[in-house]
Design an enzyme around this catalytic site. Structure first.
Site, mmCIF file in Angstrom:
data_model
loop_
_atom_site.group_PDB
_atom_site.id
_atom_site.type_symbol
_atom_site.label_atom_id
_atom_site.label_comp_id
_atom_site.label_asym_id
_atom_site.label_seq_id
_atom_site.Cartn_x
_atom_site.Cartn_y
_atom_site.Cartn_z
ATOM 1 N N GLY A 105 0.836 -1.198 0.000
ATOM 2 C CA GLY A 105 0.000 0.000 0.000
ATOM 3 C C GLY A 105 0.871 1.248 0.000
ATOM 4 O O GLY A 105 2.065 1.197 0.334
ATOM 5 N N CYS A 106 0.260 2.369 -0.371
ATOM 6 C CA CYS A 106 1.027 3.619 -0.461
ATOM 7 C C CYS A 106 1.468 4.102 0.915
ATOM 8 O O CYS A 106 2.658 4.415 1.122
ATOM 9 C CB CYS A 106 0.212 4.679 -1.196
ATOM 10 S SG CYS A 106 -1.520 4.791 -0.664
#
Ligand SMILES: NC(=O)c1ccc[n+]([C@@H]2O[C@H](COP(=O)([O-])OP(=O)(O)OC[C@H]3O[C@@H](n4cnc5c(N)ncnc54)[C@H](OP(=O)(O)O)[C@@H]3O)[C@@H](O)[C@H]2O)c1
Length: 344
Positions: A143-144
């Site tokens: 995920g970012c």
């Protein structure tokens, strides 16, 4: 290399196409989309019209590697047959990041679509798991938010220098929420406004906790993760706060230098993770695959502060996915990814 992109019509899919269109070894041969199937890519995204491709409803011809930029659940459903057929897949969704199917159900409110494949997936934080990625056929692209937080904290956790109660305070641009319309990301809600969200617990918290725990067998992380939305398009700025384990520095006056030396050595050979000497800004990573990290020891409290910046659509999504594809296919991981941030 023939590349398939499942779901090109979201932000992550479009960013994959933008970066891959300059990759010297890759040719995008199939792109899929749901509502825009049948249209020319240039009609949907004029900046990608040079690819001269039509959006297909399904992956067609054989490809060497597939990226999925679908939302979770839809992504697992689309890629499971490919994984079972032995095709290398990089999944940008969250479907194969959590190793526990129970935890997935708890956070995503649905049973995991293919729990038997969770063991086969490799968490694709490139700088930490290069050798595993090279031998994997299913990459769970991070995920970012987790990318910015884990890269910031990895050196001190691996060395056993900090206590488990870490605070991770992160601010994201609006593209992190995707291209779909919602009231929260509406211009007049976001513009000239800043707010915390998911205060009861964000879905990236179990991912961050799982991955921080992997870094050191003696470490039981208890992170407090608070995301905020900021009126900008791209970028994540993450500030991590931690307390040092008592007595880890023989001379506390040397802590700041030792911490900086540790980070510089840890990321010394990395092209995309840079230890910087002033606090980084998200604009310094706009459109490129860098994660900038600034570690410091706050002189009054002696606490550790680490600030990281990255572009959520590049190092936080499509760029890291291409780094992982490069490794899976035996290429140098930087191929097609070098570029300078757009500034100002
Ligand atoms: N945005 C980021 O910064 C970021 C970072 C890291 C990871 N990711 C992950 O990347 C994936 C895509 O994110 P995004 O931000 O690109 O999303 P997005 O811009 O909101 O795009 C989502 C796209 O998915 C399509 N879609 C929605 N439900 C679908 C379904 N059930 N079947 C087929 N297509 C469906 C929609 O197209 P139509 O409705 O028009 O068909 C829409 O174009 C997500 O899994 C996300 O978690 C995003």
């Amino acid at each position: 290399l023939k590349i398939g992109i499942i779901n090109i019509t979201g932000y992550a899919g479009a960013e994959l196409a933008r970066i891959l269109s300059r990759h010297p070894e890759a040719q995008i041969t199939t792109i899929t989309g749901r509502s825009e199937a049948g249209k020319k890519l240039g009609q949907v995204f004029p900046h990608l019209s040079h690819l001269d491709m039509t959006i297909a409803p399904e992956l067609g011809d054989s490809v060497d590697v597939v990226f999925s930029a679908l939302p979770q659940v839809a992504s697992a459903e689309a890629i499971v047959p490919l994984v079972r057929a032995g095709i290398p897949v990089v999944d940008i969704s969250a479907d194969f990041r959590l190793k526990s199917a129970e935890e997935y159900q708890q956070w995503y409110q649905t049973p995991h679509p293919a729990p038997d494949l969770l063991e086969n997936s490799t968490y694709g934080l490139t700088e930490l798991y290069r050798s595993n990625i090279k031998h994997s056929r299913l990459i769970a692209n991070p995920g970012c938010y987790p990318t910015g937080a884990i890269l910031a904290l990895a050196p001190v956790i691996k060395e056993g220098l900090i206590e488990p109660d870490i605070v991770i305070d992160a601010k994201s641009g609006v593209s992190g929420a995707g291209r779909g319309l919602s009231l929260t990301t509406h211009f007049s809600e976001v513009n000239e406004n800043v707010f915390a969200y998911a205060v009861e617990g964000h879905r990236h918290l179990p991912e961050i906790t799982q991955e921080l725990a992997r870094l050191n067998v003696d470490f039981r992380p208890s992170p407090l993760f608070q995301p905020h939305l900021i009126p900008m398009t791209r970028g994540i700025l993450t500030s991590c706060y931690a307390t040092f384990v008592s007595g880890v520095f023989k001379d506390p006056k040397m802590a700041a230098k030792q911490v900086r030396d540790l980070y510089e050595t840890f990321y010394n050979k990395e092209r995309f993770v840079k230890v910087v000497s002033i606090p980084p800004q998200t604009k310094q990573t706009w459109g490129n695959n860098h994660c900038l990290i600034y570690p410091m020891v706050e002189p009054r409290t002696g606490r550790l502060v680490i600030i990281s910046a990255l572009d959520n659509l590049v190092k936080g999504a499509a760029g890291q996915a291409i780094q992982n594809m490069n490794l899976m296919l035996g290429l140098p991981d930087h191929l097609g990814l070098e570029g300078v941030a757009i500034y100002p």
